[in-house]
Design a protein around this motif. Structure first.
Motif, PDB file in Angstrom:
ATOM      1  N   PRO A 182       0.843  -1.194   0.000  1.00 36.37           N
ATOM      2  CA  PRO A 182       0.000   0.000   0.000  1.00 36.37           C
ATOM      3  C   PRO A 182       0.877   1.241   0.000  1.00 36.37           C
ATOM      4  O   PRO A 182       1.956   1.255   0.576  1.00 36.37           O
ATOM      5  N   GLY A 183       0.422   2.240  -0.680  1.00 34.17           N
ATOM      6  CA  GLY A 183       1.180   3.480  -0.776  1.00 34.17           C
ATOM      7  C   GLY A 183       2.045   3.549  -2.022  1.00 34.17           C
ATOM      8  O   GLY A 183       2.491   4.615  -2.412  1.00 34.17           O
ATOM      9  N   ARG A 184       2.289   2.397  -2.663  1.00 34.55           N
ATOM     10  CA  ARG A 184       3.085   2.413  -3.887  1.00 34.55           C
ATOM     11  C   ARG A 184       2.284   3.116  -4.977  1.00 34.55           C
ATOM     12  O   ARG A 184       1.108   2.840  -5.159  1.00 34.55           O
ATOM     13  N   ASN A 185       2.902   4.001  -5.672  1.00 32.63           N
ATOM     14  CA  ASN A 185       2.262   4.759  -6.746  1.00 32.63           C
ATOM     15  C   ASN A 185       1.021   5.508  -6.261  1.00 32.63           C
ATOM     16  O   ASN A 185       0.129   5.778  -7.040  1.00 32.63           O
ATOM     17  N   GLY A 186       0.936   5.798  -4.974  1.00 31.70           N
ATOM     18  CA  GLY A 186      -0.200   6.537  -4.448  1.00 31.70           C
ATOM     19  C   GLY A 186      -1.431   5.681  -4.205  1.00 31.70           C
ATOM     20  O   GLY A 186      -2.510   6.212  -3.954  1.00 31.70           O
ATOM     21  N   TRP A 187      -1.306   4.351  -4.269  1.00 29.75           N
ATOM     22  CA  TRP A 187      -2.445   3.470  -4.030  1.00 29.75           C
ATOM     23  C   TRP A 187      -2.540   3.200  -2.545  1.00 29.75           C
ATOM     24  O   TRP A 187      -1.620   2.680  -1.927  1.00 29.75           O
ATOM     25  N   ASP A 188      -3.672   3.512  -1.934  1.00 25.90           N
ATOM     26  CA  ASP A 188      -3.845   3.322  -0.504  1.00 25.90           C
ATOM     27  C   ASP A 188      -4.403   1.951  -0.156  1.00 25.90           C
ATOM     28  O   ASP A 188      -4.153   1.439   0.929  1.00 25.90           O
ATOM     29  N   ASP A 189      -5.179   1.349  -1.043  1.00 30.08           N
ATOM     30  CA  ASP A 189      -5.794   0.056  -0.775  1.00 30.08           C
ATOM     31  C   ASP A 189      -4.841  -1.069  -1.146  1.00 30.08           C
ATOM     32  O   ASP A 189      -3.836  -0.861  -1.821  1.00 30.08           O
ATOM     33  N   LEU A 190      -5.191  -2.271  -0.721  1.00 29.08           N
ATOM     34  CA  LEU A 190      -4.412  -3.449  -1.079  1.00 29.08           C
ATOM     35  C   LEU A 190      -4.539  -3.683  -2.576  1.00 29.08           C
ATOM     36  O   LEU A 190      -5.633  -3.657  -3.141  1.00 29.08           O
ATOM     37  N   VAL A 191      -3.411  -3.911  -3.222  1.00 28.28           N
ATOM     38  CA  VAL A 191      -3.369  -4.146  -4.656  1.00 28.28           C
ATOM     39  C   VAL A 191      -2.619  -5.442  -4.912  1.00 28.28           C
ATOM     40  O   VAL A 191      -1.571  -5.686  -4.307  1.00 28.28           O
TER      41      VAL A 191
END
Length: 94
Positions: free
Chosen positions: A60-69
């Motif tokens: 989370p937080g990678r590339n501005g993604w807050d949710d689980l990816v």
């Protein structure tokens, strides 16, 4: 991030493409269920049997993604030029 239109029925996330890589976002509403799936060992069995494409969790937080990816193993594009309606129109009928 480009959300894919084919993911419109996915209530608990969506599939998207970013920098020519496909991902799946896990919505907060599904996060607890996903965690239980992983903890139960069923997720690992699905992957081990080849019934589920291996995925890795993207921080989370990678590339501005807050949710689980999830980043699935990327598959090559497979096409069948003579399948479906186009194939039947080229097949002689006796």
């Amino acid at each position: 991030m480009q959300r894919l239109g084919s993911s419109f029925r996915d209530r608990d996330g969506f599939v998207f493409a970013h920098d020519n890589t496909f991902y799946r976002r896990i919505a907060p509403s599904y996060a607890a269920t996903y965690a239980k799936l992983k903890q139960s060992g069923f997720y690992a069995r699905l992957q081990a049997n080849g019934w589920l494409i291996p995925h890795r969790e993207v921080s989370p937080g990678r590339n501005g993604w807050d949710d689980l990816v999830l980043e699935p193993e990327q598959l090559p594009l497979i096409t069948h030029p003579l399948s479906g309606a186009s194939a039947s129109s080229r097949t002689p009928h006796c």
